[in-house]
Design a protein around this motif. Structure first.
Motif, PDB file in Angstrom:
ATOM      1  N   VAL A 242      -8.265  -9.341  -1.134  1.00 17.97           N
ATOM      2  CA  VAL A 242      -8.921 -10.654  -1.100  1.00 17.97           C
ATOM      3  C   VAL A 242      -9.782 -10.851  -2.348  1.00 17.97           C
ATOM      4  CG1 VAL A 242     -10.632 -12.078   0.101  1.00 17.97           C
ATOM      5  CG2 VAL A 242      -8.878 -10.875   1.410  1.00 17.97           C
TER       6      VAL A 242
ATOM      7  N   THR B 112     -11.428 -11.624   6.698  1.00 23.18           N
ATOM      8  CA  THR B 112     -12.285 -11.704   5.503  1.00 23.18           C
ATOM      9  C   THR B 112     -12.433 -13.145   5.035  1.00 23.18           C
ATOM     10  OG1 THR B 112     -11.553  -9.497   4.811  1.00 23.18           O
ATOM     11  CG2 THR B 112     -12.642 -10.863   3.146  1.00 23.18           C
ATOM     12  N   LEU B 113     -11.316 -13.866   4.962  1.00 21.84           N
ATOM     13  CA  LEU B 113     -11.352 -15.264   4.508  1.00 21.84           C
ATOM     14  C   LEU B 113     -12.160 -16.141   5.472  1.00 21.84           C
ATOM     15  CD1 LEU B 113      -7.660 -15.686   3.288  1.00 21.84           C
ATOM     16  CD2 LEU B 113      -9.724 -15.477   1.871  1.00 21.84           C
TER      17      LEU B 113
ATOM     18  N   ASN C 219     -15.731 -18.013   4.442  1.00 27.34           N
ATOM     19  CA  ASN C 219     -15.896 -19.468   4.575  1.00 27.34           C
ATOM     20  C   ASN C 219     -17.074 -19.829   5.474  1.00 27.34           C
ATOM     21  OD1 ASN C 219     -13.740 -21.300   3.235  1.00 27.34           O
ATOM     22  ND2 ASN C 219     -12.599 -19.500   3.912  1.00 27.34           N
TER      23      ASN C 219
END
Length: 336
Positions: free
Chosen positions: A296, A158-159, A163
């Motif tokens: 998240v 997810t991160l 990004n």
């Protein structure tokens, strides 16, 4: 009588595989349905296709071999296998009816182990020596490890995606995430088919060995894996809508981006566990992955009350199935 019981056991095992398909269909399609990338019918069709496609790739059957060794050979009879299947099917139908996403894998292992232990007790032996404790320990450990691994991987994915897409226009990004979710849901279904179909293969192979139809696991006939993959794909086509609701909407609200991350994390986790012959739960894995994408956003985005209820179902599945397996074996033994 014996050959008749063998036929009944094989039919019952394939029936369990079918039930496993519609019970676990939610694991593969929950996020893709909740994000409205696919309609429910198209989602189960998509999942079923890739469930069966796994037949052509997962040919090492390591998970099936682990399942086959749950109970030690000297405590395996057709009655033990039959009782284990009755227990597994009973618990699966109960949890499906109430929309509880429990693990079909652990249901099968618990039922088989419980009936084996009951048989040892009836024979005057210590029930604990009837089961392969290392195999059981490996399976039980992944009740905890599978969701944690799924959550950890989904957070990372997810991160990374966030990004990479931070400068993209929201409308364009949404379109691409929906396309990517088709791929990620296919990957999850593929991994689910490869992992879960093998569990019933192990049971059928064990029955054939017990009746001396085949000498060992390596001699398993080709019709066994083929019928298991067909059954789980057909079951997936039947859907599991009550569990879809729990998995897709009750844990946390899932966007297409998060759906891609959760499904990819689930597929990776299942692929790794299959490689090592660990019968991990698809239910536990994808639940952990969905929790990861929720975390998240913010910890409060996850409905922890629902998650704790699921955790109780996970903890209870193996012991309850084992008790049902033991009771079923006792009834069968004293009737026959």
């Amino acid at each position: 009588m014996t050959s008749t019981l063998l036929i009944v056991v094989v039919i019952l095992a394939i029936a369990f595989d079918y039930i496993n398909g519609f019970h676990d269909a939610a694991n593969s399609i929950a996020t893709v349905v909740s994000t409205k990338v696919l309609t429910p019918f198209m989602a189960v069709l998509w999942a079923a296709i890739f469930n069966f496609a796994a037949y052509f790739y997962f040919t090492d059957h390591k998970v099936a071999n682990t399942i086959a060794k749950t109970v030690l050979e000297e405590y395996i009879t057709l009655e033990v296998i039959f009782a284990g299947l009755v227990a597994a099917i009973s618990w699966n139908l109960f949890t499906w009816y109430y929309g509880i996403p429990s693990s079909s894998s652990h249901t099968l292992i618990g039922g088989f182990a419980g009936s084996g232990m009951a048989y040892a007790w009836i024979m005057g032996a210590n029930p604990l020596i009837a089961v392969n404790q290392s195999a059981i320990l490996k399976t039980v450990s992944f009740i905890v490890l599978a969701p944690i691994l799924g959550m950890f991987i989904s957070v990372i994915i997810t991160l990374i995606i966030m990004n990479l897409a931070r400068r993209a226009r929201p409308a364009v990004a949404e379109k691409w995430f929906k396309i990517c979710q088709l791929i990620s849901s296919a990957a999850l279904s593929f991994a689910h088919g490869g992992n879960d179909a093998q569990k019933v293969m192990g049971i059928i192979a064990t029955a054939l060995i017990a009746e001396q139809v085949i000498p060992d696991f390596e001699a398993m006939p080709a019709w066994v894996p083929l019928s298991c993959y067909i059954a789980i794909a057909a079951g997936t086509m039947s859907g599991g809508w009550k569990i879809v609701k729990t998995m897709g909407t009750k844990i946390t609200k899932v966007t297409p981006l998060e759906g891609v991350a959760a499904e990819t994390a689930g597929a990776v986790t299942l692929g790794v566990t299959e490689h090592f012959g660990i019968p991990a739960s698809t239910t536990h894995t994808i639940t952990g992955s969905i929790i990861g994408v929720g975390v998240v956003k913010r910890v409060s985005a996850v409905r922890w009350g629902v998650t704790i209820s699921l955790l109780w179902a996970w903890i209870l599945t193996i012991p309850v199935s084992a008790i049902l397996g033991g009771l079923s074996l006792a009834v069968i033994h004293f009737i026959l």
